[in-house]
Design a protein around this motif. Structure first.
Motif, PDB file in Angstrom:
ATOM      1  N   VAL A 182       2.399 -10.786  -2.820  1.00 49.23           N
ATOM      2  CA  VAL A 182       2.518 -11.026  -1.377  1.00 49.23           C
ATOM      3  C   VAL A 182       3.165  -9.844  -0.671  1.00 49.23           C
ATOM      4  N   ASP A 183       4.170  -9.231  -1.272  1.00 47.04           N
ATOM      5  CA  ASP A 183       4.849  -8.108  -0.617  1.00 47.04           C
ATOM      6  C   ASP A 183       3.900  -6.946  -0.344  1.00 47.04           C
ATOM      7  N   GLU A 184       3.042  -6.639  -1.297  1.00 41.80           N
ATOM      8  CA  GLU A 184       2.070  -5.556  -1.114  1.00 41.80           C
ATOM      9  C   GLU A 184       1.041  -5.932  -0.038  1.00 41.80           C
ATOM     10  N   ALA A 185       0.642  -7.192  -0.019  1.00 43.39           N
ATOM     11  CA  ALA A 185      -0.302  -7.660   1.003  1.00 43.39           C
ATOM     12  C   ALA A 185       0.335  -7.607   2.386  1.00 43.39           C
ATOM     13  N   VAL A 186       1.589  -8.010   2.496  1.00 39.91           N
ATOM     14  CA  VAL A 186       2.296  -7.931   3.788  1.00 39.91           C
ATOM     15  C   VAL A 186       2.388  -6.482   4.232  1.00 39.91           C
ATOM     16  N   ARG A 187       2.648  -5.579   3.311  1.00 36.72           N
ATOM     17  CA  ARG A 187       2.692  -4.150   3.661  1.00 36.72           C
ATOM     18  C   ARG A 187       1.349  -3.693   4.222  1.00 36.72           C
ATOM     19  N   GLY A 188       0.258  -4.140   3.614  1.00 46.95           N
ATOM     20  CA  GLY A 188      -1.069  -3.808   4.129  1.00 46.95           C
ATOM     21  C   GLY A 188      -1.302  -4.372   5.516  1.00 46.95           C
ATOM     22  N   ALA A 189      -0.879  -5.618   5.734  1.00 49.34           N
ATOM     23  CA  ALA A 189      -1.028  -6.234   7.059  1.00 49.34           C
ATOM     24  C   ALA A 189      -0.192  -5.477   8.093  1.00 49.34           C
ATOM     25  N   ARG A 190       0.976  -5.010   7.690  1.00 46.25           N
ATOM     26  CA  ARG A 190       1.825  -4.234   8.618  1.00 46.25           C
ATOM     27  C   ARG A 190       1.201  -2.883   8.961  1.00 46.25           C
ATOM     28  N   LEU A 191       0.539  -2.261   7.985  1.00 50.59           N
ATOM     29  CA  LEU A 191      -0.164  -1.007   8.276  1.00 50.59           C
ATOM     30  C   LEU A 191      -1.241  -1.241   9.331  1.00 50.59           C
ATOM     31  N   LEU A 192      -2.000  -2.309   9.164  1.00 52.96           N
ATOM     32  CA  LEU A 192      -3.044  -2.629  10.132  1.00 52.96           C
ATOM     33  C   LEU A 192      -2.438  -2.984  11.487  1.00 52.96           C
ATOM     34  N   ALA A 193      -1.361  -3.750  11.483  1.00 58.17           N
ATOM     35  CA  ALA A 193      -0.695  -4.111  12.740  1.00 58.17           C
ATOM     36  C   ALA A 193      -0.259  -2.858  13.491  1.00 58.17           C
ATOM     37  N   ALA A 194       0.286  -1.882  12.780  1.00 58.44           N
ATOM     38  CA  ALA A 194       0.700  -0.628  13.423  1.00 58.44           C
ATOM     39  C   ALA A 194      -0.497   0.070  14.056  1.00 58.44           C
TER      40      ALA A 194
ATOM     41  N   LEU B 230     -10.597  11.357   7.789  1.00 59.21           N
ATOM     42  CA  LEU B 230      -9.959  10.133   7.316  1.00 59.21           C
ATOM     43  C   LEU B 230      -8.573  10.008   7.934  1.00 59.21           C
ATOM     44  N   VAL B 231      -8.291   8.843   8.511  1.00 61.68           N
ATOM     45  CA  VAL B 231      -6.972   8.547   9.055  1.00 61.68           C
ATOM     46  C   VAL B 231      -6.380   7.436   8.197  1.00 61.68           C
ATOM     47  N   PRO B 232      -5.277   7.701   7.503  1.00 61.24           N
ATOM     48  CA  PRO B 232      -4.671   6.643   6.680  1.00 61.24           C
ATOM     49  C   PRO B 232      -4.243   5.450   7.545  1.00 61.24           C
ATOM     50  N   TYR B 233      -4.287   4.251   6.978  1.00 59.30           N
ATOM     51  CA  TYR B 233      -3.820   3.074   7.702  1.00 59.30           C
ATOM     52  C   TYR B 233      -2.355   3.266   8.097  1.00 59.30           C
ATOM     53  N   GLY B 234      -2.038   2.768   9.275  1.00 59.00           N
ATOM     54  CA  GLY B 234      -0.681   2.894   9.794  1.00 59.00           C
ATOM     55  C   GLY B 234      -0.456   4.134  10.633  1.00 59.00           C
ATOM     56  N   ARG B 235      -1.485   4.990  10.756  1.00 58.58           N
ATOM     57  CA  ARG B 235      -1.334   6.241  11.505  1.00 58.58           C
ATOM     58  C   ARG B 235      -2.316   6.387  12.656  1.00 58.58           C
ATOM     59  N   LEU B 236      -3.084   5.379  12.908  1.00 55.20           N
ATOM     60  CA  LEU B 236      -4.083   5.425  13.964  1.00 55.20           C
ATOM     61  C   LEU B 236      -3.390   5.464  15.329  1.00 55.20           C
ATOM     62  N   GLY B 237      -3.831   6.338  16.194  1.00 49.03           N
ATOM     63  CA  GLY B 237      -3.288   6.414  17.535  1.00 49.03           C
ATOM     64  C   GLY B 237      -2.003   7.208  17.645  1.00 49.03           C
ATOM     65  N   ARG B 238      -1.570   7.802  16.566  1.00 49.07           N
ATOM     66  CA  ARG B 238      -0.319   8.598  16.623  1.00 49.07           C
ATOM     67  C   ARG B 238      -0.622  10.055  16.773  1.00 49.07           C
TER      68      ARG B 238
ATOM     69  N   THR C 175      -4.240  -2.727  -3.662  1.00 51.01           N
ATOM     70  CA  THR C 175      -3.300  -1.905  -2.907  1.00 51.01           C
ATOM     71  C   THR C 175      -3.124  -2.458  -1.502  1.00 51.01           C
ATOM     72  N   ALA C 176      -2.035  -2.051  -0.863  1.00 50.56           N
ATOM     73  CA  ALA C 176      -1.795  -2.448   0.520  1.00 50.56           C
ATOM     74  C   ALA C 176      -2.934  -1.963   1.417  1.00 50.56           C
ATOM     75  N   GLU C 177      -3.392  -0.746   1.164  1.00 51.14           N
ATOM     76  CA  GLU C 177      -4.480  -0.191   1.978  1.00 51.14           C
ATOM     77  C   GLU C 177      -5.770  -0.982   1.793  1.00 51.14           C
ATOM     78  N   GLY C 178      -6.038  -1.402   0.591  1.00 53.43           N
ATOM     79  CA  GLY C 178      -7.223  -2.219   0.337  1.00 53.43           C
ATOM     80  C   GLY C 178      -7.134  -3.571   1.020  1.00 53.43           C
ATOM     81  N   PHE C 179      -5.933  -4.147   1.049  1.00 55.52           N
ATOM     82  CA  PHE C 179      -5.744  -5.423   1.733  1.00 55.52           C
ATOM     83  C   PHE C 179      -5.924  -5.232   3.245  1.00 55.52           C
ATOM     84  N   ALA C 180      -5.404  -4.126   3.787  1.00 56.91           N
ATOM     85  CA  ALA C 180      -5.608  -3.817   5.205  1.00 56.91           C
ATOM     86  C   ALA C 180      -7.098  -3.735   5.515  1.00 56.91           C
ATOM     87  N   MET C 181      -7.862  -3.091   4.626  1.00 59.17           N
ATOM     88  CA  MET C 181      -9.311  -2.980   4.814  1.00 59.17           C
ATOM     89  C   MET C 181      -9.954  -4.365   4.850  1.00 59.17           C
ATOM     90  N   GLU C 182      -9.551  -5.250   3.948  1.00 60.11           N
ATOM     91  CA  GLU C 182     -10.124  -6.595   3.930  1.00 60.11           C
ATOM     92  C   GLU C 182      -9.830  -7.339   5.233  1.00 60.11           C
TER      93      GLU C 182
END
Length: 132
Positions: A3-15, A124-132, A73-80
């Motif tokens: 769950v912690d890794e999944a939450v990290r992925g969701a936070r990357l997407l939220a950012a 390629l823009v890593p998750y969590g860095r879009l718009g920065r 990975t967190a990034e893979g969860f963000a993608m999903e």
């Protein structure tokens, strides 16, 4: 995936959502009554774990059981998660999201590593860095 890794992925997407379109995003690891009712109505079993992301400004949300996730990975969860949310956000803002700077009128594609251009695979823009 835990769950912690999944939450990290969701936070990357939220950012990415918050930085690129200015919508707030809410993350939860709680299987709420609303999700429980939805699960019962759709005939889905109670998940072992739960991570959700809500984007109230776009009127959308997504949730997945990270123990059933296809990614490790967190990034893979963000993608999903983004594969569920991307169309709803694009419809709400009435334009491609996130915009692909290498291709007019197109959105970047979610991948296991981040947002990739469909026309320039080197972009390629890593998750969590879009718009920065």
């Amino acid at each position: 995936m835990d769950v912690d890794e999944a939450v990290r992925g969701a936070r990357l997407l939220a950012a990415d959502i918050e930085e690129s379109v200015g919508f707030s995003a809410q993350i939860s690891a709680e299987y709420t009554e609303d999700w429980r009712r939805f699960g019962e109505q759709s005939g889905r079993p109670v998940p072992k774990a739960w991570v959700s992301i809500g984007v109230p400004d776009a009127g959308t949300s997504a949730a997945l059981d990270p123990t059933k996730s296809g990614s490790g990975t967190a990034e893979g969860f963000a993608m999903e998660l983004v594969r569920i949310l991307q169309d709803d956000i694009q419809i709400h803002i009435r334009e491609p999201w996130p915009k692909d700077p290498t291709a007019s009128g197109r959105a970047l594609e979610p991948t296991e590593r981040g947002w990739r251009s469909r026309t320039d695979p080197g972009y390629l823009v890593p998750y969590g860095r879009l718009g920065r």
